[in-house]
Enzyme design. Structure first.
Site, PDB file in Angstrom:
ATOM      1  N   HIS A 143       0.884  -1.168   0.000  1.00 58.70           N
ATOM      2  CA  HIS A 143       0.000   0.000   0.000  1.00 58.70           C
ATOM      3  C   HIS A 143       0.921   1.217   0.000  1.00 58.70           C
ATOM      4  CE1 HIS A 143      -2.173  -3.022   2.439  1.00 58.70           C
ATOM      5  NE2 HIS A 143      -3.289  -2.485   2.041  1.00 58.70           N
ATOM      6  N   ASP A 153       2.411   1.953   3.327  1.00 64.11           N
ATOM      7  CA  ASP A 153       3.336   0.969   3.922  1.00 64.11           C
ATOM      8  C   ASP A 153       4.776   1.374   3.675  1.00 64.11           C
ATOM      9  OD1 ASP A 153       1.094  -0.651   4.210  1.00 64.11           O
ATOM     10  OD2 ASP A 153       1.587  -1.920   2.484  1.00 64.11           O
ATOM     11  N   GLU A 193      -9.069 -13.732  -1.173  1.00 68.76           N
ATOM     12  CA  GLU A 193      -8.289 -14.121   0.021  1.00 68.76           C
ATOM     13  C   GLU A 193      -8.958 -15.277   0.766  1.00 68.76           C
ATOM     14  OE1 GLU A 193      -6.619 -11.058   2.565  1.00 68.76           O
ATOM     15  OE2 GLU A 193      -7.182 -12.234   4.338  1.00 68.76           O
TER      16      GLU A 193
HETATM   17  C1  GLO Z   1      -7.345  -7.143   5.025  1.00 68.45           C
HETATM   18  C2  GLO Z   1      -6.970  -7.295   3.625  1.00 68.45           C
HETATM   19  C3  GLO Z   1      -5.798  -6.436   3.238  1.00 68.45           C
HETATM   20  C4  GLO Z   1      -5.751  -6.298   1.741  1.00 68.45           C
HETATM   21  C5  GLO Z   1      -4.856  -5.175   1.366  1.00 68.45           C
HETATM   22  C6  GLO Z   1      -4.768  -4.987  -0.082  1.00 68.45           C
HETATM   23  O1  GLO Z   1      -8.108  -7.903   5.538  1.00 68.45           O
HETATM   24  O2  GLO Z   1      -6.743  -8.613   3.340  1.00 68.45           O
HETATM   25  O3  GLO Z   1      -4.614  -6.954   3.723  1.00 68.45           O
HETATM   26  O4  GLO Z   1      -5.354  -7.463   1.153  1.00 68.45           O
HETATM   27  O5  GLO Z   1      -5.308  -4.014   1.967  1.00 68.45           O
HETATM   28  O6  GLO Z   1      -5.801  -4.335  -0.632  1.00 68.45           O
HETATM   29 MG    MG Z   2      -5.915  -9.473   1.562  1.00 63.72          MG
HETATM   30 MG    MG Z   3      -7.195 -10.298   5.480  1.00 69.10          MG
END
Ligand code: GLO
Ligand code: MG
Ligand code: MG
Length: 437
Positions: free
Chosen positions: A102, A105, A269
């Site tokens: 990000h 980050d 995810e």
């Molecule tokens: C949080 C998310 C976060 C995203 C990241 C990218 O639960 O998984 O880590 O993957 O902000 O957009």
């Molecule tokens: Mg994620």
């Molecule tokens: Mg997550």
């Protein structure tokens, strides 16, 4: 080399399943072929900057526990430089070809948006220099529209136009630097794009605004010649009670309604699938059959906890079924397997972080091999071809072509004796999957 950030971490190599060395791969052998591609080509691993470089282990009950080489450095920009050098070094040592970040980050937020852009430019310049001599590439970039208090009501769904405009500025810049670093994708994750109560929420306006925001991003990408793939990451809850990007099916509906399907795929995810009450296989499968499987945030949740624990993936059953879907998708194309994962709080050393990546990579190497053999033998395919065989009849084909009628279907069974369909044989199929693992 004194310049090293992680001088106690060696290069991690493949040593085979019998190795006792915790700093070696037992299954991930990047150059080994599985089918017509190498493991490295299939798996396209990526390291997450936010967890690996910035995560300290703090939770609502306690402070950071992690011990990192930059702990004694107080200047935030100097820390940012060390961390950027650190991620290039660690990805190379672990043979991880990509990283993701990000905007906030990699460089600290300044007092104004303009000052934040300036900080970002400096660190991106460093990353660009490091790329000249490194194999590490950028899988995706994104903008953090959820940590700063200004985003308490959302970024691209904020009720406040000034906040929306700030978010737009951050995304414009994040797209520019993602392009500059040759990023393969750009991710939207709606951290605070959702709501706590409908008593103060105009859901229609917020969703319309979110779609307009994404269209502006697509237009800007065209304008600057960024040809990366846009990805939207589903998650059902946390931080907001209702996230607008709940799951793959919800996001698909949103993209379709707002005419964004031609431009946006999904970053799926594992832990978010679990939170949505789905298996990750369901999420990947839904995305695959609808042509929107873009990339994966590879982690896992805890079966006993109801929040996003973001653990490193270790479950071979899950990695096998994930790789099965990914192989059926013809691979991840421009996407990858990004370890959006963090070590547990008591695992505070850098060695713990390295060992965590190793088990993640080994788990997917085993999943890949098992899924590839299963697919080559075609056991599930043969079984299911048989299961759906009745659809190959003339009547079945007519239904598929939209030419059948209810009356015609009724007529075909009206005088049939009792018909019992075949067994689903779930347990038999589960035993087959287990055999391949
Ligand atoms: C949080 C998310 C976060 C995203 C990241 C990218 O639960 O998984 O880590 O993957 O902000 O957009
Ligand atoms: Mg994620
Ligand atoms: Mg997550």
């Amino acid at each position: 080399m004194s310049n090293e950030v992680f001088s106690n971490i060696p290069e991690i190599k493949f040593e085979g399943p019998d190795s006792d060395n915790s700093l070696a791969f037992r299954h991930y052998n990047p150059s080994e072929k599985v089918g017509d591609k190498t493991m490295a080509e299939h798996l396209r691993f990526s390291m997450a900057f936010w967890h690996t470089m910035n995560g300290g282990g703090s939770d609502p009950f306690g402070a950071d526990t992690a011990q990192r080489p930059w702990d004694s450095v107080s200047d935030p920009m100097e820390q940012a430089r060390i961390k950027m050098r650190g991620i290039f070094e660690l990805t190379e040592k672990l043979q991880i070809p990509f990283f993701c970040f990000h905007d906030r980050d990699i460089a600290p937020e300044g007092e104004t948006l303009a000052k934040s852009h300036k900080n970002l430019d400096e660190i991106v310049g460093l990353a660009k220099t490091l790329m000249k001599t490194s194999k590490t590439r950028l899988l995706w970039g994104t903008a953090n529209l959820f940590v700063h208090p200004r985003y308490m009501h959302g970024g691209a769904t904020s009720p406040d136009l000034k906040v929306y405009a700030y978010a737009a500025g951050q995304v414009r810049k994040a797209l520019e630097v993602t392009k500059e670093l040759g990023g393969e994708n750009y991710v939207f994750w709606g951290g605070r794009e959702g709501y706590e109560t409908l008593l103060n929420t105009d859901m229609k306006k917020e969703l319309d605004n979110l779609a307009a925001f994404m269209h502006m991003a697509v237009d800007y990408a065209k304008e600057i010649g960024f040809d990366g793939q846009f990805l939207f990451e589903p998650k059902p809850k946390e931080p907001t009670k209702h996230q607008y990007d709940t799951d793959s099916a919800t996001v698909y509906g949103f993209l379709e309604k707002y005419d964004l399907l031609p431009h946006v795929k999904l970053n799926i995810e594992t832990n978010h699938a679990t939170l949505a009450g789905h298996t990750i296989q369901h999420e990947l499968h839904f995305a695959r059959i609808n042509g929107i499987l873009g990339s994966v945030d590879a982690n896992q949740g805890d079966t006993l906890l109801g929040w996003d624990t973001d653990q490193f993936p270790t479950d071979l059953y899950v990695s096998t079924l994930m790789m099965y879907e990914i192989l059926k998708n013809g691979g991840l194309h421009r996407g990858g397997l990004n370890f959006d994962a963090k070590v547990r709080r008591p695992s505070y050393t850098v060695q713990d972080v390295v060992e965590a990546h190793i088990i993640g990579m080994d788990s997917f190497a085993r999943g890949l091999k098992a899924a590839h053999s299963m697919l080559t033998d075609g056991v599930l395919e043969d079984f299911n071809a048989q299961r759906y065989a009745s659809w190959n009849s003339d009547l079945g084909k007519k239904v598929a072509q939209g030419k059948a009628t209810l009356a015609e279907l009724e007529k075909s069974v009206l005088n049939d004796p009792v018909h019992v369909p075949a067994s689903g044989r779930q347990e038999y199929l589960e035993s087959i999957v287990n055999r391949y693992i």
